[in-house]
Scaffold this active site. Structure first.
Site, short mmCIF file in Angstrom:
data_model
loop_
_atom_site.label_atom_id
_atom_site.label_comp_id
_atom_site.label_asym_id
_atom_site.label_seq_id
_atom_site.Cartn_x
_atom_site.Cartn_y
_atom_site.Cartn_z
N GLU A 126 46.17 67.91 38.92
CA GLU A 126 47.34 67.10 39.32
C GLU A 126 48.68 67.78 39.00
O GLU A 126 49.67 67.11 38.73
CB GLU A 126 47.27 65.71 38.69
CG GLU A 126 46.02 64.93 39.06
CD GLU A 126 45.92 63.59 38.34
OE1 GLU A 126 46.89 63.17 37.68
OE2 GLU A 126 44.85 62.94 38.45
N GLU A 181 38.93 62.42 41.27
CA GLU A 181 39.17 61.22 40.47
C GLU A 181 39.43 60.07 41.44
O GLU A 181 40.05 60.26 42.48
CB GLU A 181 40.39 61.34 39.54
CG GLU A 181 40.21 62.22 38.33
CD GLU A 181 41.45 62.21 37.43
OE1 GLU A 181 42.18 61.19 37.42
OE2 GLU A 181 41.68 63.21 36.75
#
Length: 340
Positions: free
Chosen positions: A179, A271
């Site tokens: 991320e 995720e």
């Protein structure tokens, strides 16, 4: 499985970026490529404190996920020196022996510069940009500096855990520096260029220096500026936390992930909060290879001394439907991936 009938974007060659990849890693990649676009692997992330998620999933669906997600966070030196302990490597080894697939991320606590003002900026949140003064771009700019050497120290500490996994012949879906483009983690806070440089450095440190040939590199930067190039990425992951009970396939993000590569790469939901419905993935032609539902409130809630499945994000029947869909693979349905 015959891949000749697949749509072109699901036809991925099982060639790993590391030419010296272990037999077990190559065997796992071959399996992943063979089912991509046809099947979806169920997955679940482990909790940092306590590990009830897997058993809650089994009690609710009658099955275990195929992919189990772990975190090297508490092996990080700046956490260890403050008393953190971790058993994720041991659990991962046993999970592989029990017939499952292993993926690891790393919430990398900054090596120095922890602000340590609770609650939002406490030392144990030191992977967040707001909780540290550490400037990794400054460290990357001077490879002889103490700051850079501290980063190397941390990478080396995680290498020891990866070596333990390699010694047990466990292939790892390895997802570091995740991320980054969000900039909420320190490894993305100074922009794309130093992060890409750090990714490449980490790849060469782990692969060339340590000889870690059991890694399948899952890049999860989530923006093309952060993409290090096809020669440094095996699989592309997106992390998506949809609105509660939103079971859509998240097609826009699937297409976004496909756009990073000049060729074909496996695309995975590395995720998630809500689990997309397989029927929605099929309808939109967005078959993420695996999902990895995050831990805690996304899976369970405590009621007194009891732990119950939580329907806050994915309703019970939606979970059961996902785990029992003909295109979903659970641990029970995985082939034997361990070399005899």
């Amino acid at each position: 499985m015959n891949t000749r009938n697949k749509l072109p974007h699901y036809d991925v060659q099982p060639t790993l970026i590391n030419e010296k990849a272990s037999v077990s890693a190559r065997r796992l990649m071959e399996y992943l490529c063979s089912i991509y676009g046809e099947k979806v692997l169920s997955g679940q992330q482990i909790g940092v404190i306590g590990h009830p998620e897997i058993e809650v999933i089994r009690e609710t669906t009658g099955k275990y996920p195929a992919v189990y997600g772990f975190d090297f966070m508490n092996y990080t030196p700046s956490r260890v020196e403050r008393g953190s302990t971790c058993e994720d490597t041991d659990i991962a080894i046993q999970w592989w022996k029990d017939g499952g697939i292993v993926t690891f991320c790393w919430h990398w606590n900054a090596p120095v510069g922890l602000i340590d003002i609770p609650p939002e900026r406490s030392w144990d949140r030191g992977f967040y940009t707001e909780a540290t003064t550490f400037n990794f771009a400054e460290a990357m700019a001077d490879k002889e500096s103490e700051l850079f050497q501290l980063m190397v120290r941390d990478i080396d500490a995680i290498a020891q855990q990866l070596l333990r996994l390699q010694a047990e012949d466990v292939p790892v879906l390895w997802r570091p520096l995740h991320e980054a483009s969000g900039e909420w983690f320190w490894w993305g806070a100074q922009g794309a260029a130093p992060c890409v440089e750090l990714w490449k450095y980490m790849y060469h440190r782990l692969t060339d220096y340590y000889g870690l040939n059991n890694l399948i590199w899952v890049w999860n930067g989530q923006h093309d500026d952060w993409y290090p190039g096809d020669e440094y990425v095996d699989i592309i992951g997106e992390d998506i936390y949809a609105e509660k009970h939103d079971y859509s396939a998240q097609l826009d993000r699937f297409l976004q992930a496909r756009s990073y590569s000049k060729g074909n790469k496996i695309i995975t939901l590395s995720e998630n909060g809500v689990i997309p419905a397989v029927s929605e993935m099929m309808k939109d032609d967005a078959l993420w290879l695996w999902n990895c539902t995050w831990y805690g409130e996304f899976v369970y809630k405590r009621q007194g001394d009891h732990i119950r499945y939580s329907e806050t994000y994915t309703q019970r029947q939606a979970l059961i439907d996902f785990y029992n869909h003909p295109r979903t693979i659970t641990r029970e349905q995985l082939p034997n991936l361990i070399l005899s």
